[in-house]
Write a protein that holds these residues in place. Structure first.
Motif, mmCIF file in Angstrom:
data_model
loop_
_atom_site.group_PDB
_atom_site.id
_atom_site.type_symbol
_atom_site.label_atom_id
_atom_site.label_comp_id
_atom_site.label_asym_id
_atom_site.label_seq_id
_atom_site.Cartn_x
_atom_site.Cartn_y
_atom_site.Cartn_z
ATOM 1 N N SER A 2 105.945 43.671 42.952
ATOM 2 C CA SER A 2 105.959 44.272 41.619
ATOM 3 C C SER A 2 104.561 44.699 41.187
ATOM 4 O O SER A 2 104.252 44.686 40.016
ATOM 5 C CB SER A 2 106.528 43.259 40.631
ATOM 6 O OG SER A 2 105.734 42.087 40.638
ATOM 7 N N LEU A 3 103.717 45.091 42.133
ATOM 8 C CA LEU A 3 102.347 45.479 41.801
ATOM 9 C C LEU A 3 102.051 46.839 42.416
ATOM 10 O O LEU A 3 102.188 47.027 43.622
ATOM 11 C CB LEU A 3 101.364 44.435 42.339
ATOM 12 C CG LEU A 3 99.915 44.591 41.946
ATOM 13 C CD1 LEU A 3 99.748 44.320 40.458
ATOM 14 C CD2 LEU A 3 99.055 43.609 42.710
ATOM 15 N N LYS A 4 101.671 47.808 41.583
ATOM 16 C CA LYS A 4 101.326 49.154 42.043
ATOM 17 C C LYS A 4 99.870 49.415 41.665
ATOM 18 O O LYS A 4 99.535 49.502 40.494
ATOM 19 C CB LYS A 4 102.244 50.180 41.379
ATOM 20 C CG LYS A 4 101.866 51.618 41.654
ATOM 21 C CD LYS A 4 102.135 52.020 43.065
ATOM 22 C CE LYS A 4 101.849 53.505 43.239
ATOM 23 N NZ LYS A 4 101.528 53.872 44.570
ATOM 24 N N PRO A 5 98.977 49.524 42.657
ATOM 25 C CA PRO A 5 97.570 49.789 42.354
ATOM 26 C C PRO A 5 97.396 51.149 41.678
ATOM 27 O O PRO A 5 98.152 52.090 41.931
ATOM 28 C CB PRO A 5 96.893 49.801 43.730
ATOM 29 C CG PRO A 5 97.842 49.112 44.642
ATOM 30 C CD PRO A 5 99.203 49.357 44.087
ATOM 31 N N LEU A 6 96.393 51.255 40.823
ATOM 32 C CA LEU A 6 96.083 52.500 40.139
ATOM 33 C C LEU A 6 94.901 53.190 40.809
ATOM 34 O O LEU A 6 94.120 52.561 41.513
ATOM 35 C CB LEU A 6 95.735 52.222 38.673
ATOM 36 C CG LEU A 6 96.832 51.574 37.843
ATOM 37 C CD1 LEU A 6 96.316 51.267 36.442
ATOM 38 C CD2 LEU A 6 98.057 52.464 37.774
ATOM 39 N N SER A 7 94.785 54.469 40.570
ATOM 40 C CA SER A 7 93.654 55.282 41.017
ATOM 41 C C SER A 7 93.413 55.119 42.509
ATOM 42 O O SER A 7 94.319 55.300 43.301
ATOM 43 C CB SER A 7 92.425 54.911 40.191
ATOM 44 O OG SER A 7 91.381 55.803 40.427
ATOM 45 N N ASP A 8 92.201 54.766 42.902
ATOM 46 C CA ASP A 8 91.862 54.647 44.326
ATOM 47 C C ASP A 8 91.873 53.192 44.785
ATOM 48 O O ASP A 8 91.209 52.832 45.747
ATOM 49 C CB ASP A 8 90.498 55.288 44.599
ATOM 50 C CG ASP A 8 89.355 54.572 43.916
ATOM 51 O OD1 ASP A 8 89.605 53.894 42.897
ATOM 52 O OD2 ASP A 8 88.209 54.691 44.380
ATOM 53 N N ARG A 9 92.659 52.357 44.130
ATOM 54 C CA ARG A 9 92.744 50.943 44.496
ATOM 55 C C ARG A 9 93.762 50.749 45.617
ATOM 56 O O ARG A 9 94.731 51.484 45.744
ATOM 57 C CB ARG A 9 93.141 50.077 43.310
ATOM 58 C CG ARG A 9 92.257 50.170 42.096
ATOM 59 C CD ARG A 9 90.980 49.410 42.278
ATOM 60 N NE ARG A 9 90.164 49.142 41.123
ATOM 61 C CZ ARG A 9 89.694 49.986 40.245
ATOM 62 N NH1 ARG A 9 90.044 51.239 40.296
ATOM 63 N NH2 ARG A 9 88.894 49.617 39.277
ATOM 64 N N VAL A 10 93.533 49.703 46.427
ATOM 65 C CA VAL A 10 94.388 49.383 47.565
ATOM 66 C C VAL A 10 94.672 47.889 47.531
ATOM 67 O O VAL A 10 93.766 47.081 47.301
ATOM 68 C CB VAL A 10 93.695 49.764 48.893
ATOM 69 C CG1 VAL A 10 94.548 49.396 50.083
ATOM 70 C CG2 VAL A 10 93.351 51.243 48.919
ATOM 71 N N LEU A 11 95.920 47.490 47.765
ATOM 72 C CA LEU A 11 96.299 46.083 47.836
ATOM 73 C C LEU A 11 96.434 45.709 49.307
ATOM 74 O O LEU A 11 97.174 46.347 50.056
ATOM 75 C CB LEU A 11 97.629 45.849 47.109
ATOM 76 C CG LEU A 11 98.045 44.405 46.918
ATOM 77 C CD1 LEU A 11 97.080 43.678 45.983
ATOM 78 C CD2 LEU A 11 99.454 44.315 46.376
ATOM 79 N N VAL A 12 95.679 44.677 49.724
ATOM 80 C CA VAL A 12 95.610 44.275 51.127
ATOM 81 C C VAL A 12 96.043 42.827 51.265
ATOM 82 O O VAL A 12 95.626 41.971 50.482
ATOM 83 C CB VAL A 12 94.167 44.445 51.674
ATOM 84 C CG1 VAL A 12 94.057 43.924 53.090
ATOM 85 C CG2 VAL A 12 93.739 45.891 51.607
ATOM 86 N N LYS A 13 96.872 42.543 52.265
ATOM 87 C CA LYS A 13 97.249 41.174 52.629
ATOM 88 C C LYS A 13 96.292 40.729 53.730
ATOM 89 O O LYS A 13 96.352 41.222 54.857
ATOM 90 C CB LYS A 13 98.695 41.143 53.128
ATOM 91 C CG LYS A 13 99.146 39.794 53.654
ATOM 92 C CD LYS A 13 99.310 38.823 52.531
ATOM 93 C CE LYS A 13 99.909 37.527 53.076
ATOM 94 N NZ LYS A 13 99.613 36.407 52.248
ATOM 95 N N PRO A 14 95.345 39.823 53.421
ATOM 96 C CA PRO A 14 94.375 39.395 54.436
ATOM 97 C C PRO A 14 95.049 38.648 55.583
ATOM 98 O O PRO A 14 96.040 37.945 55.381
ATOM 99 C CB PRO A 14 93.432 38.458 53.684
ATOM 100 C CG PRO A 14 93.721 38.646 52.240
ATOM 101 C CD PRO A 14 95.117 39.182 52.138
#
Length: 95
Positions: A2-14
């Motif tokens: 339920s998380l959508k990054p904004l602009s030039d952000r990226v969500l990463v699973k380490p």
């Protein structure tokens, strides 16, 4: 998710931290280094240029990436740990 990054952000699973050395010795949890590799889970639409057009992000969902050791902000979503970072903090895509 339920998380959508904004602009030039990226969500990463380490990736998980290494628990053993190459020679087979176990590393104490407080001595383990933070991973610098992970999988892209979500990507923002890209930042806007001065003329208003979107500049797309260079990575896509599913890419395995290398990022800076201290890059990004740690966030917890649905009990899982993720890093939310700018696309500029990503150094390379593993192919």
């Amino acid at each position: 998710m339920s998380l959508k990054p904004l602009s030039d952000r990226v969500l990463v699973k380490p990736d998980a931290a290494e628990q053993k050395t190459a020679s087979g010795l176990y590393i104490a949890s407080n001595a383990q280094e933070k991973p610098q590799r992970g999988t892209v889970v979500a990507v923002g639409a890209g930042k806007r240029a001065d003329n208003g057009e979107r500049i797309p992000v260079d990575v896509k969902v599913g890419d395995v990436v290398i990022y800076g050791k201290f890059g990004g902000n740690e966030v917890k979503v649905d009990g899982e740990d993720y890093l939310l970072m700018r696309a500029d903090d990503i150094y390379a895509v593993v192919e």
